[in-house]
Each structure stands twice: as structure tokens, then as C-alpha cells.
Motif scaffolding. Structure first.
Motif, PDB file in Angstrom:
ATOM      1  N   ILE A 196       6.838   3.025  -4.019  1.00 32.35           N
ATOM      2  CA  ILE A 196       5.729   4.087  -3.566  1.00 32.35           C
ATOM      3  C   ILE A 196       6.035   4.412  -2.078  1.00 32.35           C
ATOM      4  O   ILE A 196       5.975   5.643  -1.757  1.00 32.35           O
ATOM      5  N   MET A 197       6.242   3.344  -1.303  1.00 34.28           N
ATOM      6  CA  MET A 197       6.483   3.567   0.295  1.00 34.28           C
ATOM      7  C   MET A 197       7.468   4.639   0.392  1.00 34.28           C
ATOM      8  O   MET A 197       7.361   5.532   1.449  1.00 34.28           O
ATOM      9  N   TYR A 198       8.826   4.508   0.096  1.00 34.77           N
ATOM     10  CA  TYR A 198       9.696   5.275   0.074  1.00 34.77           C
ATOM     11  C   TYR A 198       9.622   6.643  -0.456  1.00 34.77           C
ATOM     12  O   TYR A 198      10.338   7.740  -0.064  1.00 34.77           O
ATOM     13  N   GLY A 199       9.125   6.591  -1.721  1.00 35.09           N
ATOM     14  CA  GLY A 199       8.923   7.772  -2.329  1.00 35.09           C
ATOM     15  C   GLY A 199       7.803   8.893  -2.105  1.00 35.09           C
ATOM     16  O   GLY A 199       8.217   9.938  -2.345  1.00 35.09           O
ATOM     17  N   LEU A 200       6.712   8.319  -1.746  1.00 34.58           N
ATOM     18  CA  LEU A 200       5.570   9.137  -1.479  1.00 34.58           C
ATOM     19  C   LEU A 200       5.291   9.220   0.099  1.00 34.58           C
ATOM     20  O   LEU A 200       4.458   9.927   0.489  1.00 34.58           O
TER      21      LEU A 200
END
Length: 251
Positions: free
Chosen positions: A15-19
Motif C-alpha cells: 500500500i505504502m509503495y504503491g499508493l
């Protein structure tokens, strides 16, 4: 399905890296018995009055686990709206939305209609309380709902991932104040993603920022969305979206 801290951390990192959200995602568990509270390790109980919005924000910011029992809600409206207190006549009359400051409706009948919609999302038996834990350091093995605080573009990208396969058009209710009815309570009741533009309560006590929205999903729905996001990106639609050109070959 039970998950370890490491498994939650891996989902958190996707989530953190993707969004690139501004806060860590949070796992929510609706507690039915004291034994369920006792089974959550390293839980810090709110000793002062708090809202569920604040509980989520604390878990995200401190990357810890916080519990809110029935006795420590900021008020009966918040407790009932979140399924943690029995419905009373004052709630059904819409008093907090009509009579008590600040009133959200000029006429009591509108307040009562508002409450009637909220009631549809409430459990038959009130919960004992709620636990929230940051996915980055999650102490909840089985989460009921995952709450995300996202910029609007990130919310679009995540939901586009959700509908990338097994397509279904999504509809999101807007009930007014509060976020809880349109997000985590809606997701708990229907299993569908919930989205709120951000009510006054979530912005005042939950630290939802300007330009952000609240998105809630079950863990299965979230994983479906993350998988879809990765497929979309492999197809050449990167995130964040470039304001100059859509594809690399346009440079």
C-alpha cells in the motif's frame, strides 16, 4: 484468515509503495467479548473520551494498537453509530443532528430520516468496543475492516485496481455526518468498499487532511484491489499519473 505481523507488514508495504498515502493503513476489529479484547497483545486502552476517527488516527500515527471500550466513547451518538451501544429514543429522534449544537438539520424529521439510514448498518447486538492497529506493526490477527487515508488520486487508482477484473460498478452512499456510516460500518454490513469525502468529525478528531478521503475495505477486497493495481501498472498505467503525458513513449 489469521495473519502474522510479517504478513500484515508485507500488505502495508504494498500500500505504502504503491499508493504513497500520508498515513499508514489501519486494521479494525469489532470486539464482541472481553475475551476478544484480552486476546489482542500490546493493546493500549483509551482512558479519556475518544471517537473511532481518533482511534484510527492514533493507530496510524503511532504505529501501535489502541482499544476503545463502550465506556470511553466521546458520546452516545458516536458509540451507537459504531455499533457499540444500544439504540435509545434520543438517538432515534435525531437529537444530536437537530437539537444539540451544531445542528446538521433544520427540521427534526430530516434528522430522523438520517438516523433511520444509519440504523440499517448497526449490528443486532452491540459490540463491546473496537480495536485499531497499524498494518505496519499489526497486533490484530483477523481484521474486519482495513481503513485507508488517501489522496483522491490514490483512492481512484486503488478502486480502479479493484474493478480491473471481475468487474462491478461501485456505488458509494453519502449520508452526511458521520464518516463511520459511509465507510467502516458500510463495509462491515455489505462487504463492499466504502468511501467518504471526509466528515467534520473525521477531520476534527481523525486528522483527515485537505484533499484526502477515507476508504475502507475488507482484507479480501483490498488484496483484490492491490493485485488489480499491479496489473494495471504492468499494462503501462503508472501511478502517480503524470500531468504532461500518459505513456512513456510520448516523451
Amino acid at each position: 484468515m489469521k495473519r502474522t505481523k510479517q504478513e500484515w507488514k508485507e500488505i502495508n508495504d504494498r500500500i505504502m509503495y504503491g499508493l504513497r498515502p500520508t498515513q499508514f493503513p489501519v486494521a479494525m476489529k469489532f470486539i464482541k467479548t472481553q475475551e476478544e479484547f484480552d486476546a489482542v497483545p500490546d493493546i493500549c486502552y483509551c482512558e479519556n473520551k475518544a471517537s473511532v476517527c481518533k482511534l484510527i488516527s492514533m493507530a496510524a500515527y503511532f504505529q501501535e494498537t489502541f482499544g476503545l471500550t463502550r465506556d470511553h466513547f466521546s458520546g452516545p451518538y458516536c458509540a451507537i453509530n459504531n455499533g457499540c451501544m444500544a439504540i435509545d429514543q434520543d438517538y432515534l429522534d435525531g437529537s444530536i443532528l437537530y437539537r444539540k449544537p451544531p445542528p446538521w438539520h433544520h427540521e427534526q424529521e430530516d434528522a430522523k430520516k438520517h438516523i433511520a439510514e444509519n440504523v440499517k448498518l448497526l449490528p443486532e447486538t452491540p459490540y463491546e468496543g473496537i480495536v485499531c492497529s497499524s498494518l505496519s506493526n499489526c497486533d490484530i490477527e483477523e481484521a474486519d475492516v482495513i481503513s485507508l487515508q488517501l489522496p483522491t488520486q490514490a483512492a481512484f487508482h486503488l478502486l480502479a485496481g479493484y474493478v480491473e477484473n471481475d468487474y462491478e460498478k461501485l456505488y458509494f452512499p453519502f449520508s452526511g455526518e458521520s464518516n463511520c456510516a459511509d465507510t467502516w460500518m458500510y463495509t462491515m454490513k455489505t462487504g463492499k468498499p466504502g468511501v467518504s469525502l471526509g466528515c467534520r468529525g473525521d477531520r476534527a478528531t481523525g486528522a483527515l487532511q485537505f484533499g484526502e478521503v477515507r476508504v475502507t475495505m475488507t482484507i479480501d477486497a483490498l488484496l483484490k484491489a492491490l493485485d488489480g493495481m499491479e496489473t494495471v501498472e504492468k499494462n503501462g498505467i503508472g501511478y502517480p499519473y503524470n500531468p504532461v503525458c500518459l505513456y512513456k513513449n510520448q516523451f
